[in-house]
Design a protein around this motif. Structure first.
Motif, mmCIF file in Angstrom:
data_model
loop_
_atom_site.group_PDB
_atom_site.id
_atom_site.type_symbol
_atom_site.label_atom_id
_atom_site.label_comp_id
_atom_site.label_asym_id
_atom_site.label_seq_id
_atom_site.Cartn_x
_atom_site.Cartn_y
_atom_site.Cartn_z
ATOM 1 N N CYS A 103 4.645 14.067 21.128
ATOM 2 C CA CYS A 103 3.337 13.930 21.578
ATOM 3 C C CYS A 103 2.617 12.539 21.424
ATOM 4 C CB CYS A 103 2.498 15.016 21.064
ATOM 5 S SG CYS A 103 2.765 16.524 21.064
ATOM 6 N N VAL A 104 3.116 11.848 20.271
ATOM 7 C CA VAL A 104 2.818 10.546 20.137
ATOM 8 C C VAL A 104 3.486 9.581 21.241
ATOM 9 C CG1 VAL A 104 3.403 8.405 18.692
ATOM 10 C CG2 VAL A 104 2.113 10.495 17.799
ATOM 11 N N ALA A 105 4.750 9.770 21.441
ATOM 12 C CA ALA A 105 5.365 9.016 22.753
ATOM 13 C C ALA A 105 4.470 9.275 24.085
ATOM 14 C CB ALA A 105 6.736 9.593 22.704
ATOM 15 N N ALA A 106 4.366 10.500 24.244
ATOM 16 C CA ALA A 106 3.746 10.716 25.509
ATOM 17 C C ALA A 106 2.326 10.141 25.522
ATOM 18 C CB ALA A 106 3.172 12.264 25.646
ATOM 19 N N ARG A 107 1.441 10.034 24.387
ATOM 20 C CA ARG A 107 0.280 9.539 24.547
ATOM 21 C C ARG A 107 0.626 7.897 24.690
ATOM 22 N NH1 ARG A 107 -3.739 13.089 20.622
ATOM 23 N NH2 ARG A 107 -4.141 14.638 22.353
ATOM 24 N N LEU A 108 1.157 7.442 23.952
ATOM 25 C CA LEU A 108 1.712 6.070 24.100
ATOM 26 C C LEU A 108 2.010 5.560 25.476
ATOM 27 C CD1 LEU A 108 3.295 5.142 20.690
ATOM 28 C CD2 LEU A 108 1.151 4.363 21.427
ATOM 29 N N ASN A 109 3.005 6.593 26.046
ATOM 30 C CA ASN A 109 3.342 6.066 27.621
ATOM 31 C C ASN A 109 2.272 6.207 28.374
ATOM 32 O OD1 ASN A 109 5.311 7.612 29.791
ATOM 33 N ND2 ASN A 109 5.729 5.530 29.133
ATOM 34 N N ALA A 110 1.217 7.081 28.161
ATOM 35 C CA ALA A 110 -0.169 7.263 29.249
ATOM 36 C C ALA A 110 -0.684 5.865 28.971
ATOM 37 C CB ALA A 110 -1.010 8.229 28.569
ATOM 38 N N GLN A 111 -0.688 5.253 27.878
ATOM 39 C CA GLN A 111 -1.593 3.796 27.802
ATOM 40 C C GLN A 111 -0.775 2.648 28.328
ATOM 41 O OE1 GLN A 111 -2.672 3.030 23.557
ATOM 42 N NE2 GLN A 111 -2.668 5.119 23.149
ATOM 43 N N MET A 112 0.535 2.844 28.475
ATOM 44 C CA MET A 112 1.543 1.624 28.872
ATOM 45 C C MET A 112 2.525 2.429 29.622
ATOM 46 S SD MET A 112 3.561 -1.147 26.690
ATOM 47 C CE MET A 112 1.785 -2.030 26.362
ATOM 48 N N PRO A 113 2.233 2.759 30.975
ATOM 49 C CA PRO A 113 3.301 3.232 31.842
ATOM 50 C C PRO A 113 4.512 2.601 32.304
ATOM 51 C CG PRO A 113 1.030 3.684 32.607
ATOM 52 C CD PRO A 113 0.917 2.777 31.850
ATOM 53 N N ASP A 114 4.130 1.164 32.174
ATOM 54 C CA ASP A 114 5.828 0.167 32.571
ATOM 55 C C ASP A 114 6.303 -0.049 31.168
ATOM 56 O OD1 ASP A 114 3.513 -1.337 31.149
ATOM 57 O OD2 ASP A 114 3.901 -2.883 32.554
ATOM 58 N N ALA A 115 6.154 0.639 30.015
ATOM 59 C CA ALA A 115 6.782 0.277 28.880
ATOM 60 C C ALA A 115 8.315 0.166 28.971
ATOM 61 C CB ALA A 115 6.586 1.333 27.570
ATOM 62 N N THR A 116 9.182 -0.477 28.166
ATOM 63 C CA THR A 116 10.507 -0.526 28.319
ATOM 64 C C THR A 116 10.984 -0.123 26.889
ATOM 65 O OG1 THR A 116 10.493 -2.834 27.856
ATOM 66 C CG2 THR A 116 10.539 -2.359 30.155
ATOM 67 N N HIS A 117 10.508 -0.311 25.890
ATOM 68 C CA HIS A 117 10.781 0.034 24.393
ATOM 69 C C HIS A 117 9.918 0.970 23.749
ATOM 70 C CE1 HIS A 117 13.298 -3.455 25.698
ATOM 71 N NE2 HIS A 117 13.949 -3.248 24.676
ATOM 72 N N LEU A 118 10.371 1.787 23.144
ATOM 73 C CA LEU A 118 9.532 2.761 22.539
ATOM 74 C C LEU A 118 10.260 2.922 20.814
ATOM 75 C CD1 LEU A 118 7.372 5.156 21.937
ATOM 76 C CD2 LEU A 118 9.148 6.640 22.955
#
Length: 346
Positions: free
Chosen positions: A136-151
């Motif tokens: 869920c944290v991953a999903a919320r962070l990805n919503a903030q930065m859809p173009d992310a390359t590293h998690l």
């Protein structure tokens, strides 16, 4: 309409917690497992129905699931139990959830997505602490930065492991670490990377581990580079790195037996007071190609308490909210709002 579901491996440490949580919420799942004596005693204590069967034959399992709409698999190591139960669920059109954190199990479940879709069932491994909060944290962070390359994800808890979790960790030790690199899961050395991280209770040295999100977070976010961290002292990091040239020794059967016998001598897992005293801090960090980054920290319930509540919540949700068949991660099935049920505000 009554919910027709089953908890397999119901007399293990986490299985008991899940069964008690289901009973507390007013549900009456069938408790199941291969040890009939232990199973019957526990089922009678909770006044719940029970069913004894092993996972040796898919056709036999299918017959046991004929009147069941959903199974929560709590019988680890899941590397031994997940595949036959998944195939039986596909054959009997029974939704499948489990509480694994094993990367190979997530990947295998994902490989069965088309078959699950054809059967019209949900396959959702990781319906517990592994991997609800981090997913869920991953999903919320990805919503903030859809173009992310590293998690990067991680968690910190003083809670002890259950026997089952410890045995699974021992099985993985000889294989080394794991990370997702450029979209592919790669084997990496033990303690491959180390860095200081503030998980939510102050900065600590941390190291990479082969946690389930290496598989699941990719299917949630499509971010190609994923690492997972836990706190580790500099001394432990050094010790694990020195083990890397010899780590295959831990795959030897007699070594496995010795380590698991030592685990078996310990208590089953943390009791309710210990769980209440030891919440979990969950952290995530996301970056894109431009060097922009975001972080998130949440304090959630103890991992085993979260597993009990999360598995029941996802089971009931799956039964009451029809989804197209296929493979799901917890946040793709329920939504990242699932995390809010387990956050401790302080």
């Amino acid at each position: 309409m009554a919910l027709r579901w089953m908890i397999y491996g119901a007399y293990g440490y986490s299985g008991k917690l899940i069964a008690r949580q289901a009973k507390k919420r007013g549900y009456s799942p069938i408790l199941a497992g291969r040890n009939g004596v232990t199973l019957a005693e526990f089922a009678r204590h909770l006044e719940l129905p029970f069913r004894e069967f092993s996972l040796q034959d898919v056709n036999s399992i299918k017959q046991q699931l004929a009147d069941v709409d959903l199974v929560v698999n709590c019988a680890g190591p899941f590397s031994h139990t997940a595949a036959p139960l998944m195939h039986a669920c596909i054959a009997s059109k029974t939704h499948y959830l489990d509480i694994t954190g094993e990367i190979d199990v997530f990947e295998y479940a994902h490989s069965l997505s088309a078959k699950a879709a054809e059967a019209g069932i949900v396959l959702c491994p990781g319906a517990g602490f592994d991997v609800i909060p981090t997913d869920c944290v991953a999903a919320r962070l990805n919503a903030q930065m859809p173009d992310a390359t590293h998690l990067a994800l991680g968690f910190d808890s003083a809670s002890r492991m259950s026997r089952g979790t410890a045995k699974t960790s021992v099985e993985r030790l000889g294989q080394g670490g794991a990370a997702r690199i450029n979209g592919t899961i790669e084997t990496v050395p033990l303690a491959w990377k180390a860095r200081e991280i503030d998980f939510g209770a102050g900065k600590k040295m941390a190291m990479t581990i082969p946690w389930g999100d290496v598989a699941t977070a990719y299917y949630t976010t499509e971010i190609p580079n994923i690492e997972v961290y836990i706190p580790a002292s500099p001394r432990l990091v050094k010790r694990l790195r020195r083990l890397n040239p010899f780590r295959r020794v831990f795959n030897w059967q007699w070594v496995q037996r010795k380590l698991k016998a030592k685990i078996e001598a310990n208590s089953e897992g943390p009791d309710s007071k210990e769980r209440d005293r030891n919440p979990t801090y969950v952290w995530g960090e996301i970056r894109n190609a431009r060097g922009e980054h975001r972080e998130m920290r949440v304090k959630v319930k103890n991992g085993y308490s979260l597993t009990a509540e999360g598995a029941v919540e996802l089971a009931v949700y799956t039964l009451e909210h029809p989804h197209p068949g296929g493979f799901y991660t917890p946040s793709r099935l329920y939504g990242a709002k699932l995390l809010d049920k387990y956050i401790i505000k302080s």
